[in-house]
Design an enzyme around this catalytic site. Structure first.
Site, PDB file in Angstrom:
ATOM      1  N   GLY A   1     -20.251   6.763   2.925  1.00  0.00           N
ATOM      2  CA  GLY A   1     -19.392   7.673   2.497  1.00  0.00           C
ATOM      3  C   GLY A   1     -20.424   7.332  -0.038  1.00  0.00           C
TER       4      GLY A   1
ATOM      5  N   ALA B   1     -16.322   3.960  -4.062  1.00  0.00           N
ATOM      6  CA  ALA B   1     -17.303   3.052  -3.742  1.00  0.00           C
ATOM      7  C   ALA B   1     -18.320   2.623  -3.165  1.00  0.00           C
ATOM      8  CB  ALA B   1     -16.354   1.731  -2.635  1.00  0.00           C
ATOM      9  N   GLY B   2     -18.924   3.723  -3.082  1.00  0.00           N
ATOM     10  CA  GLY B   2     -20.360   3.972  -1.570  1.00  0.00           C
ATOM     11  C   GLY B   2     -21.095   4.492  -3.524  1.00  0.00           C
TER      12      GLY B   2
ATOM     13  N   LYS C   1       0.874  -0.632   0.017  1.00  0.00           N
ATOM     14  CA  LYS C   1      -0.327  -0.493  -0.234  1.00  0.00           C
ATOM     15  C   LYS C   1       1.214   1.880   0.019  1.00  0.00           C
ATOM     16  CE  LYS C   1      -4.618   0.392   0.705  1.00  0.00           C
ATOM     17  NZ  LYS C   1      -5.591  -0.298   0.150  1.00  0.00           N
TER      18      LYS C   1
HETATM   19  N1  GLU Z   1      -7.351  -0.366  -3.204  1.00  0.00           N
HETATM   20  C1  GLU Z   1      -8.092  -0.867  -3.786  1.00  0.00           C
HETATM   21  C2  GLU Z   1      -7.683  -2.237  -2.358  1.00  0.00           C
HETATM   22  O1  GLU Z   1      -7.775  -2.545  -0.866  1.00  0.00           O
HETATM   23  C3  GLU Z   1      -7.206  -1.926  -5.116  1.00  0.00           C
HETATM   24  C4  GLU Z   1      -6.301  -2.356  -4.815  1.00  0.00           C
HETATM   25  C5  GLU Z   1      -5.945  -2.522  -6.134  1.00  0.00           C
HETATM   26  O2  GLU Z   1      -6.396  -2.902  -7.078  1.00  0.00           O
HETATM   27  O3  GLU Z   1      -4.339  -3.247  -5.848  1.00  0.00           O
HETATM   28  O4  GLU Z   1      -8.432  -3.260  -2.588  1.00  0.00           O
END
Ligand code: GLU
Length: 415
Positions: free
Chosen positions: A217, A221-222, A105
């Site tokens: 939210g 996503a929301g 991340k």
């Molecule tokens: N940010 C998204 C997650 O938390 C997608 C991560 C991705 O596609 O690599 O799953």
């Protein structure tokens, strides 16, 4: 008790899982911490001519199952501990979905709402310049997350490609279609979550038609969860919110109309024909399904006891604290845990990587069908482990995921 940070929470969750699996303490010690993390300072020229330095991070938590994968957040409250936790959750998420990937991340401490497009582009390019050596299609593949989007992904891919001297589409996912993106990536997180809600409803004998849904939210996503909840299941979206507040209408809100209102005014609040509610009130509404789709720590020991929903579908990462988890489980609330519920995003990101490698692109129907299969399988592996060990759905998801990571570490002779 002082509030635990998200990384401490992720470690408590892992410790519980280690206890259930009777993991060797040395193996647990490897899994409790990131294998690699980078702390960066990014100097960026602002539009007024000054140079500002932005702190930034990238955490590569564990790559036993493959290259690390996970989004980049641009947020003023970002911390290294949040990024560490999110990288750990990505490791478990990719393993649970049985993707050949590890977890990572990234985060940049900045407020994108106060920055111009040009400043954001310079910041995005600076992030990639600083990380170039440590990422790549076979090393670590970033993606969008909170306050980052396909345009930012395109410019990050471009920066990496310029340094490499060739187009490297596979370095990042969540790109626009014209530069190596995948069909179906935009709504993948929400769509994947909807598939898990469908499976949960079948298990619980619940009819989704006209069921009442509240969503906290209104980001990617929301918004898509609201829109697909209507389109796929004919649910009634009675409440929505964003960081400024919430709106309620017992007859149901039309997500697309709320989206237009937010695009014009900057928030969902004051949407015509709705009542104002707070984010806290939204969580405690008398609904069938509650979808936290904002940030961490929304459901805590303070409000968990007041939650009336039968299903809590966690589209956000880390919305529920361990104390709240115990309360929800005791009260019979069926939680679809974050790294299962929101795994649709990374699953279609993985499909995007495959398409980039093959230079052959799938149609939307193929993406939806393969996503559905992955989400449905993972939901049932989790539910099966929950029944087998008599543990809650989050612990069950951990058990399935951690066992897979440990197996890979064994076969690589790390342990
Ligand atoms: N940010 C998204 C997650 O938390 C997608 C991560 C991705 O596609 O690599 O799953």
């Amino acid at each position: 008790m002082t509030q635990l940070n998200p990384f401490e929470i992720s470690q408590i969750q892992l410790d519980e899982c280690a206890e259930i699996l009777k993991l060797d303490p040395n193996v647990k010690a490897i899994l409790r911490v990131p294998m690699r993390e980078m702390h960066l300072s990014l100097p960026v020229r602002m539009d007024d001519g000054n140079v500002r330095t932005f702190p930034a991070y990238r955490v590569q938590y564990n790559n036993a199952r493959g290259p690390t994968k996970g989004g980049i957040r641009f947020h003023p409250d970002e911390t290294i501990d949040t990024v560490r936790a999110l990288a750990a959750w990505m490791t478990w998420k990719c393993a649970l979905l049985n993707l050949p990937l590890g977890g990572g991340k990234g985060g940049v401490i900045c407020n994108p709402k106060e920055m111009s497009e040009a400043e954001l582009e310079r910041l995005s390019r600076a992030y990639i310049q600083a990380l170039h050596t440590f990422i790549g299609p076979d090393i670590d593949i970033p993606a969008p997350d909170v306050y980052t989007n396909p345009l930012i992904m395109a410019c990050m891919m471009d920066e990496y490609s310029k340094i490499e001297g060739k187009s490297v589409f596979g370095v990042i996912t969540g790109k626009p279609l014209c530069v190596g993106g995948s069909c179906g990536r935009q709504d993948a997180t929400a769509r994947g979550g909807c598939y898990t809600i469908r499976e949960a409803a079948i298990e619980l004998g619940m009819d989704l038609h006209n069921s009442k849904v509240a969503i906290q939210g209104f980001g990617n996503a929301g918004y898509y969860a609201a829109s697909l909840g209507n389109a796929l299941f004919d649910c009634k979206i009675v409440a929505l919110s964003d960081s400024k507040g919430g709106i309620y209408n017992k007859e149901g809100l039309i997500p697309e109309a709320v989206y237009e209102h937010k695009a014009k005014t900057g928030s969902v609040i004051n949407f015509p024909g709705s009542e104002s509610i707070t984010n806290e009130e939204l969580l405690e509404l008398d609904v069938d399904i509650l979808i936290p789709a904002a940030l961490e720590n929304a459901i805590t020991d303070k409000n968990a006891g007041n939650i009336k929903a039968k299903i809590v579908a966690e589209l956000a990462n880390g919305p529920t604290t361990p104390e709240a988890d115990a309360i929800l489980y005791k009260n019979g609330v069926h939680v679809i845990p974050d790294f299962l519920c929101n795994a649709g995003g990374v699953t279609v990101s993985y499909f995007e990587m495959v398409q980039n490698k093959y230079m052959y692109y799938w149609d939307e129907g193929a993406v939806h069908e393969r996503l559905d299969r992955k989400m449905t399988e993972s939901y049932h592996s989790t539910s099966h482990a929950s029944k087998k060990y008599g543990i809650n759905m989050r612990q069950a998801a951990y058990v399935v995921a951690v066992e897979r990571v440990v197996e890979a570490m064994k076969h690589r002779c790390w342990i």
